[in-house]
Enzyme design. Structure first.
Site, PDB file in Angstrom:
ATOM      1  N   PHE A  60       2.599  -0.688  -7.507  1.00  0.00           N
ATOM      2  CA  PHE A  60       1.253  -0.877  -6.968  1.00  0.00           C
ATOM      3  C   PHE A  60       1.370  -1.195  -5.476  1.00  0.00           C
ATOM      4  CE2 PHE A  60      -2.672  -3.359  -6.330  1.00  0.00           C
ATOM      5  CZ  PHE A  60      -3.594  -2.462  -6.843  1.00  0.00           C
ATOM      6  N   ASP A  96       7.265  -7.534 -12.108  1.00  0.00           N
ATOM      7  CA  ASP A  96       5.812  -7.610 -12.048  1.00  0.00           C
ATOM      8  C   ASP A  96       5.266  -7.131 -13.385  1.00  0.00           C
ATOM      9  OD1 ASP A  96       3.080  -7.232 -11.698  1.00  0.00           O
ATOM     10  OD2 ASP A  96       3.310  -6.915  -9.545  1.00  0.00           O
ATOM     11  N   TYR A 145      -6.535 -10.989 -15.156  1.00  0.00           N
ATOM     12  CA  TYR A 145      -7.879 -10.403 -15.313  1.00  0.00           C
ATOM     13  C   TYR A 145      -7.813  -9.025 -15.954  1.00  0.00           C
ATOM     14  CZ  TYR A 145      -6.187  -8.721 -10.814  1.00  0.00           C
ATOM     15  OH  TYR A 145      -5.390  -8.207  -9.821  1.00  0.00           O
ATOM     16  N   LYS A 146      -6.597  -8.497 -16.150  1.00  0.00           N
ATOM     17  CA  LYS A 146      -6.462  -7.195 -16.795  1.00  0.00           C
ATOM     18  C   LYS A 146      -6.424  -7.411 -18.314  1.00  0.00           C
ATOM     19  CE  LYS A 146      -4.437  -5.155 -12.666  1.00  0.00           C
ATOM     20  NZ  LYS A 146      -3.223  -5.045 -11.842  1.00  0.00           N
ATOM     21  N   ARG A 194      -8.060   7.687 -15.376  1.00  0.00           N
ATOM     22  CA  ARG A 194      -7.230   6.700 -16.066  1.00  0.00           C
ATOM     23  C   ARG A 194      -8.044   6.015 -17.172  1.00  0.00           C
ATOM     24  NH1 ARG A 194      -4.602   1.436 -13.104  1.00  0.00           N
ATOM     25  NH2 ARG A 194      -6.806   0.913 -12.979  1.00  0.00           N
TER      26      ARG A 194
HETATM   27  C1  LIG Z   1      -3.428  -5.273 -10.343  1.00  0.00           C
HETATM   28  C2  LIG Z   1      -2.166  -5.399  -9.595  1.00  0.00           C
HETATM   29  C3  LIG Z   1      -2.066  -6.199  -8.441  1.00  0.00           C
HETATM   30  C4  LIG Z   1      -3.279  -6.888  -7.872  1.00  0.00           C
HETATM   31  O1  LIG Z   1      -2.947  -8.011  -7.122  1.00  0.00           O
HETATM   32  P1  LIG Z   1      -4.041  -9.122  -6.797  1.00  0.00           P
HETATM   33  O2  LIG Z   1      -3.434  -9.956  -5.762  1.00  0.00           O
HETATM   34  O3  LIG Z   1      -4.318  -9.862  -8.074  1.00  0.00           O
HETATM   35  O4  LIG Z   1      -5.275  -8.423  -6.324  1.00  0.00           O
HETATM   36  C5  LIG Z   1      -0.832  -6.324  -7.837  1.00  0.00           C
HETATM   37  N1  LIG Z   1       0.258  -5.693  -8.320  1.00  0.00           N
HETATM   38  C6  LIG Z   1       0.202  -4.907  -9.425  1.00  0.00           C
HETATM   39  C7  LIG Z   1       1.441  -4.244  -9.943  1.00  0.00           C
HETATM   40  C8  LIG Z   1      -1.011  -4.723 -10.071  1.00  0.00           C
HETATM   41  O5  LIG Z   1      -1.089  -3.926 -11.140  1.00  0.00           O
END
Ligand SMILES: *Cc1c(COP(=O)(O)O)cnc(C)c1O
Length: 397
Positions: free
Chosen positions: A113, A184, A209-210, A356
């Site tokens: 990400f 992660d 939150y996911k 998705r």
């Molecule tokens: C959703 C996601 C994020 C989002 O980071 P936030 O700081 O919570 O906005 C970061 N890394 C990955 C791999 C994600 O899937």
């Protein structure tokens, strides 16, 4: 065996909607409003500042951390909540780099990400001194773990394609090469079983939150392996990670274990919502969730491939190599997703052409999958996406 009708009953799903975006923002558990209301009235309103002690607000990041620890196979007392995932990535990387002082490379892959890569890039720039972020193609990752690498930053599930890395094998390899492994688990926690402790992760981070349904802005988590708990130096040395925050010393001394990864005041309202959301795991088993998720994603893939020619599968075909989402490529994917959303099937779009769909067995069942494919087939077959209003991009896609 988990009763998925019972878990589904935990969630508020608006009438007529099929929600295939729980991988991005989980739906609200029905228990949340009452829990929040009680917290607001009985704790904030009545206790005021006494709530930090009387209502246990100060311990909440650890208390909730222990519940998350159970879902990711971590030892009790090794996970703490706070901040957002981007911040936790930074913290983990900064501490991890210091554990390998003679090396300069953070290794990640192009399926990661972007925020993880941006945070790593920012850290590398701040450190200077020859530090480098090396980004390779996902397939090239294993052979890129050389003795130059200080830290491997692996996101288990690719947010775009849903491809699953063999994180256990990569961690073994990282350790054999003398590197520190940062995981992660953004698209793992609450979706697929993982064994942070057994696989020897050094650090793990993720959001809530996911698949954990903590609500928009719910805090992230960080795991610090107990073997590093007394030696890892926190880079973001805020007062609540101090050994004795209320001594108000002028000098920083890290707190015990993972407590040192706390930074500032915890988001108590968000943690209260998350705490309520985690109750569903009292009746759900992660292995059952995984098995059902593989069944649902397979059902979706088979039906879409049979009925929607023109869409190309971007997710691995082998169920053991995918997370809990399915992605299809379609040149007009953005407009097609808007047309779907307008018809009550909510997924999302990831540039340049990915539609998705998240499959979250706690509240999605086979009937939902079949009904979603009916709508998708119609949208594609009858070109229902081909309207100017579906092409206007919103800020959040
Ligand atoms: C959703 C996601 C994020 C989002 O980071 P936030 O700081 O919570 O906005 C970061 N890394 C990955 C791999 C994600 O899937």
């Amino acid at each position: 065996m988990t009763d998925f009708a019972a878990t589904k009953a935990h969630f508020h799903i608006p009438d007529g909607l099929i929600y295939l975006d729980g991988n991005s923002l989980g739906p609200m558990p029905k228990s949340v409003p009452a829990r929040m209301q009680a917290m607001l009235q009985d704790e904030w309103a009545e206790m005021l500042i006494r709530g930090w002690n009387q209502a246990g607000w100060m311990d909440q990041p650890r208390r909730v951390g222990d519940r998350v620890a159970r879902l990711i196979g971590a030892e009790p007392g090794s996970v703490v909540m706070g901040d957002t995932l981007s911040i936790k990535v930074y913290q983990a990387l900064a501490s991890a780099l210091e554990m390998v002082p003679d090396r300069r490379v953070i290794l990640s892959d192009s399926g990661n990400f972007p925020s993880d890569l941006y945070m790593a890039e920012g850290l590398v720039k701040t450190l200077g001194d020859g530090y480098e972020l090396r980004v390779v193609e996902p397939d090239a990752y294993p052979e890129a773990i050389t003795e130059e690498v200080a830290v491997t930053l692996i996101t288990e599930v690719d947010y775009r394609t849903g491809r699953l890395h063999d994180i256990a094998a990569l961690t073994e390899q990282a350790h054999a090469a003398g590197a520190v492994a940062v995981w992660d688990l953004a698209h793992t926690a609450g979706a697929t079983p993982t064994q942070v402790a057994a696989c020897g992760a050094d650090f793990a981070v993720g959001c809530t939150y996911k698949y954990l349904n903590g609500g928009p802005g719910a805090p992230a988590f960080i795991y610090l392996a107990p073997r590093h708990a007394e030696t890892a130096r926190p880079a973001l040395s805020g007062w609540l990670g101090h050994e004795a925050p209320f001594a108000f010393d002028l000098d920083y001394r890290p707190g015990a274990g993972v407590e040192r990864m706390r930074v500032g005041t915890p988001p108590v309202l968000q943690l209260t919502a998350l705490e309520a959301a985690l109750d569903v795991w009292d009746i759900a088993d992660m292995a059952d969730v995984r098995a059902r998720s593989q069944g649902l994603t397979q059902l979706f893939i088979d039906a879409v491939e049979a009925r929607c020619p023109g869409l190309t599968l971007a997710t691995p075909r082998d169920p053991d190599q995918r997370g809990s989402q399915v992605s299809f490529r379609f040149a007009e994917g953005y407009a097609a997703m808007q047309a779907l959303i307008a018809r009550g099937v909510i997924g999302d779009f990831r540039a340049p052409d990915i539609m998705r769909f998240g499959f979250t067995p706690l509240f999605i069942d086979e009937d939902d999958v079949r009904a979603a494919v009916d709508v998708l087939e119609e949208v594609i077959r009858d070109r229902l996406w081909d309207r100017p209003e579906y092409r206007t991009r919103a800020a959040v896609t």
